[in-house]
Enzyme design. Structure first.
Site, PDB file in Angstrom:
ATOM      1  N   GLY A 279      -7.887  -6.875   9.543  1.00 54.82           N
ATOM      2  CA  GLY A 279      -6.661  -6.208   9.949  1.00 54.82           C
ATOM      3  C   GLY A 279      -6.718  -6.973  11.901  1.00 54.82           C
ATOM      4  O   GLY A 279      -5.274  -7.587  11.750  1.00 54.82           O
ATOM      5  N   ARG A 280      -6.995  -6.496  12.580  1.00 51.76           N
ATOM      6  CA  ARG A 280      -6.715  -6.816  13.838  1.00 51.76           C
ATOM      7  C   ARG A 280      -6.462  -7.873  14.476  1.00 51.76           C
ATOM      8  O   ARG A 280      -5.705  -8.433  14.860  1.00 51.76           O
ATOM      9  CB  ARG A 280      -7.514  -6.155  15.156  1.00 51.76           C
ATOM     10  CG  ARG A 280      -7.496  -4.221  14.823  1.00 51.76           C
ATOM     11  CD  ARG A 280      -8.630  -3.205  15.827  1.00 51.76           C
ATOM     12  NE  ARG A 280      -9.862  -3.397  14.937  1.00 51.76           N
ATOM     13  CZ  ARG A 280     -11.612  -3.359  15.545  1.00 51.76           C
ATOM     14  NH1 ARG A 280     -11.022  -2.031  16.516  1.00 51.76           N
ATOM     15  NH2 ARG A 280     -11.693  -3.541  14.378  1.00 51.76           N
TER      16      ARG A 280
ATOM     17  N   TYR B 240      -6.885  10.459   4.140  1.00 54.17           N
ATOM     18  CA  TYR B 240      -5.385  11.044   3.529  1.00 54.17           C
ATOM     19  C   TYR B 240      -5.155  11.620   2.412  1.00 54.17           C
ATOM     20  O   TYR B 240      -6.749  11.708   1.201  1.00 54.17           O
ATOM     21  CB  TYR B 240      -4.243   9.910   3.462  1.00 54.17           C
ATOM     22  CG  TYR B 240      -4.334   9.044   4.828  1.00 54.17           C
ATOM     23  CD1 TYR B 240      -3.241   9.649   5.975  1.00 54.17           C
ATOM     24  CD2 TYR B 240      -4.716   8.007   5.241  1.00 54.17           C
ATOM     25  CE1 TYR B 240      -3.071   9.695   6.930  1.00 54.17           C
ATOM     26  CE2 TYR B 240      -4.909   7.632   6.613  1.00 54.17           C
ATOM     27  CZ  TYR B 240      -3.555   8.196   7.165  1.00 54.17           C
ATOM     28  OH  TYR B 240      -3.824   8.063   8.626  1.00 54.17           O
TER      29      TYR B 240
ATOM     30  N   GLN C 127       0.865  -1.015  -0.014  1.00 53.69           N
ATOM     31  CA  GLN C 127       0.142  -0.452  -0.387  1.00 53.69           C
ATOM     32  C   GLN C 127       1.000   1.277  -0.035  1.00 53.69           C
ATOM     33  O   GLN C 127       1.350   0.894   0.985  1.00 53.69           O
ATOM     34  CB  GLN C 127      -1.662   0.536   0.726  1.00 53.69           C
ATOM     35  CG  GLN C 127      -1.868   1.087   1.256  1.00 53.69           C
ATOM     36  CD  GLN C 127      -2.672   1.275   2.331  1.00 53.69           C
ATOM     37  OE1 GLN C 127      -2.000   1.534   3.260  1.00 53.69           O
ATOM     38  NE2 GLN C 127      -4.183   1.417   2.314  1.00 53.69           N
TER      39      GLN C 127
ATOM     40  N   ARG D 283      -8.036   1.183  -2.323  1.00 52.79           N
ATOM     41  CA  ARG D 283      -8.839   1.365  -1.333  1.00 52.79           C
ATOM     42  C   ARG D 283      -8.768   2.535  -1.418  1.00 52.79           C
ATOM     43  O   ARG D 283      -8.440   3.452  -1.548  1.00 52.79           O
ATOM     44  CB  ARG D 283      -7.984   0.984  -0.312  1.00 52.79           C
ATOM     45  CG  ARG D 283      -8.764   0.533   1.033  1.00 52.79           C
ATOM     46  CD  ARG D 283      -7.976   0.030   2.280  1.00 52.79           C
ATOM     47  NE  ARG D 283      -8.858  -0.852   3.099  1.00 52.79           N
ATOM     48  CZ  ARG D 283      -8.856  -0.488   4.508  1.00 52.79           C
ATOM     49  NH1 ARG D 283      -7.303   0.236   5.391  1.00 52.79           N
ATOM     50  NH2 ARG D 283     -10.019  -1.637   5.101  1.00 52.79           N
TER      51      ARG D 283
HETATM   52  C1  LIG Z   1      -2.800  -0.132  13.362  1.00 53.80           C
HETATM   53  C2  LIG Z   1      -4.190   0.267  12.832  1.00 53.80           C
HETATM   54  C3  LIG Z   1      -3.308   0.634  12.332  1.00 53.80           C
HETATM   55  C4  LIG Z   1      -3.883   0.783  10.330  1.00 53.80           C
HETATM   56  N1  LIG Z   1      -3.232   1.440   9.487  1.00 53.80           N
HETATM   57  C5  LIG Z   1      -3.953   1.553   8.182  1.00 53.80           C
HETATM   58  C6  LIG Z   1      -3.349   2.011   7.241  1.00 53.80           C
HETATM   59  O1  LIG Z   1      -1.973   1.954   6.830  1.00 53.80           O
HETATM   60  N2  LIG Z   1      -4.177   2.221   5.598  1.00 53.80           N
HETATM   61  C7  LIG Z   1      -5.026   1.556   5.706  1.00 53.80           C
HETATM   62  O2  LIG Z   1      -6.230   1.841   4.672  1.00 53.80           O
HETATM   63  N3  LIG Z   1      -5.415   1.289   6.724  1.00 53.80           N
HETATM   64  C8  LIG Z   1      -5.264   1.320   7.639  1.00 53.80           C
HETATM   65  N4  LIG Z   1      -5.980   0.598   9.000  1.00 53.80           N
HETATM   66  C9  LIG Z   1      -7.216   0.309   8.888  1.00 53.80           C
HETATM   67  C10 LIG Z   1      -7.131  -1.341   8.912  1.00 53.80           C
HETATM   68  O3  LIG Z   1      -6.941  -2.256   7.866  1.00 53.80           O
HETATM   69  C11 LIG Z   1      -8.465  -1.902   8.992  1.00 53.80           C
HETATM   70  O4  LIG Z   1      -9.560  -1.289   7.734  1.00 53.80           O
HETATM   71  C12 LIG Z   1      -9.280  -1.469  10.479  1.00 53.80           C
HETATM   72  O5  LIG Z   1      -8.646  -2.379  11.355  1.00 53.80           O
HETATM   73  C13 LIG Z   1     -10.655  -2.537  10.586  1.00 53.80           C
HETATM   74  O6  LIG Z   1     -10.665  -3.789   9.981  1.00 53.80           O
HETATM   75  P1  LIG Z   1     -10.752  -5.236  11.500  1.00 53.80           P
HETATM   76  O7  LIG Z   1     -11.926  -5.462  12.803  1.00 53.80           O
HETATM   77  O8  LIG Z   1     -10.590  -5.840  11.267  1.00 53.80           O
HETATM   78  O9  LIG Z   1      -9.395  -4.957  12.372  1.00 53.80           O
HETATM   79  C14 LIG Z   1      -4.905   0.159  10.377  1.00 53.80           C
HETATM   80  C15 LIG Z   1      -5.898   0.087  11.154  1.00 53.80           C
HETATM   81  C16 LIG Z   1      -4.993  -0.123  13.042  1.00 53.80           C
HETATM   82  C17 LIG Z   1      -6.022  -0.695  13.676  1.00 53.80           C
END
Ligand SMILES: Cc1cc2nc3c(=O)[nH]c(=O)nc-3n(C[C@H](O)[C@H](O)[C@H](O)COP(=O)(O)O)c2cc1C
Length: 359
Positions: free
Chosen positions: A315-316, A178, A98, A225
């Site tokens: 993500g998490r 962003y 990304q 995205r």
């Molecule tokens: C620690 C953290 C860092 C993240 N960094 C990015 C990122 O660099 N780019 C992005 O598009 N989304 C980022 N996100 C959003 C995640 O890609 C994702 O959409 C979000 O965690 C919700 O999904 P989940 O419920 O499976 O965690 C971040 C989320 C978290 C928690």
């Protein structure tokens, strides 16, 4: 019926299953932005999943958005990523980088400049975590036409470097407030030139970036995205008709390219808006329902099996469970998520989550 554990070919990118590691900023790089041995280990551990998308990576110093963010702006950073890509490939998986421009979401202690750059000179009205703790984000400079040309060129150079580092593809970050989102959203874009005003004009920069990168690396290695109506970090999109018109203009503006995938972050998987975006795009769509609750197995299955999208970004749960696909497939218990270590330096909470059976 398509299953969560079915493989897929999206353009030139292969997915071992439909569980995609979401882009996740982890702030583990030093100021030089070069991926370290820790990054290699972190991504290698998570290669069990269908596809890896890296954390948002900067391609020029001015677009740094976080302390500890890795870059793809220099040959040294490219060399660091080459080792990451190689380690993931050795596990039989693919990895997409990304790349992002933080726009106004930065601080002098993050990007080394007095101000960020954006669509308009409007402060987001948020604080960010800088070298001295939380600080108010300064008013950015509005990009002029040469600045816009530079952004498109540098985005493209970053994408080229990512592919030269051995990445299987590039995901353009058009989400979460962003730079590209700052152009898309009417609250942050008050321009009166061809990059502001109408939905078509606000979508123009994202279209130019996508078209330029597709020309450089091939559309079959390119993903995008977006997060319409995420209403985060000062990017507000509250009129759904305008949102539809804006994102339709964006998707129409890149339709002939057939990029590999569209990744959508939207809170309601069953919404008309998600269905509208999927139909407007027409290709492989990855869905994530955002920060409200963590993506769990039931939701992921529902999204893919009930054909709301073609894949799910997680993500998490993948931060805490490197081998999440294996655990979900075999109905194994999950490690608890430690949000305190999402952005802290060092290996703890980064590469020390145990694999199944090693707890
Ligand atoms: C620690 C953290 C860092 C993240 N960094 C990015 C990122 O660099 N780019 C992005 O598009 N989304 C980022 N996100 C959003 C995640 O890609 C994702 O959409 C979000 O965690 C919700 O999904 P989940 O419920 O499976 O965690 C971040 C989320 C978290 C928690």
């Amino acid at each position: 019926m398509t299953g969560l554990f079915d493989s897929a070919q999206v353009g030139a990118i292969h997915l071992n299953n439909r569980i995609i590691m979401a882009p996740l900023t982890r702030s583990r790089a030093a100021q030089d932005g070069i991926p370290t041995d820790m990054h290699i280990e972190y991504y290698k551990q998570r290669a069990d999943n269908g596809l890896i998308v890296t954390e948002g990576t900067f391609f020029e110093d001015i677009n740094r958005a976080f302390l500890g963010q890795p870059g793809i702006a220099t040959a040294e950073q490219q060399e660091g990523w080459r080792k990451v890509a190689q380690a993931v490939h050795e596990q039989g998986s693919e990895i997409v980088m990304q790349i992002m421009h933080g726009g106004r979401l930065t601080l002098p202690s993050i990007n080394g400049f007095d101000q960020g750059e954006s669509s308009s000179a409007i402060a987001p009205g948020v604080t960010l975590h800088g070298a001295e703790g939380r600080e108010e984000v300064p008013t950015p400079v509005a990009l002029d036409s040469e600045g816009i040309e530079r952004v498109v060129r540098k985005f493209t150079e970053g994408a080229r470097r990512a592919i030269d580092a051995g990445m299987d593809g590039v995901e353009v970050h058009g989400a979460n407030g962003y730079l590209l989102h700052q152009f898309l959203a009417p609250s942050s874009n008050h321009r009166t030139d061809e990059y502001g005003g109408s939905p078509e004009n606000r979508a123009r920069l994202a279209i130019e970036v996508i078209r330029s990168i597709a020309d450089e690396i091939g559309a079959d290695r390119l993903g995008l995205r977006i997060s319409p109506m995420h209403n985060i970090q000062g990017c507000m999109e509250e009129d759904e008709n305008d949102v539809r018109a804006t994102y339709k203009a964006l998707l129409d503006g890149i339709a002939d390219l057939n990029i590999a995938y569209l990744s959508v972050l939207y809170q309601d998987a069953e919404s008309d808006l998600v269905a509208f975006l999927r139909e407007s795009f027409g290709g492989f769509m990855i869905l994530n329902t955002g920060f409200g609750t963590e993506t769990e197995l039931d939701e992921a299955r529902h999204i893919v099996e009930d054909d709301l999208a073609d894949g799910v970004a997680v993500g998490r749960e993948i931060i805490a469970n490197p081998d999440l696909s294996y655990r979900w497939k075999n109905d194994l218990p999950l490690n608890p998520i430690d949000s305190d270590t999402f952005y802290t330096p060092g290996p703890h909470g980064y590469i020390d989550y145990p694999m199944a059976g090693q707890e």
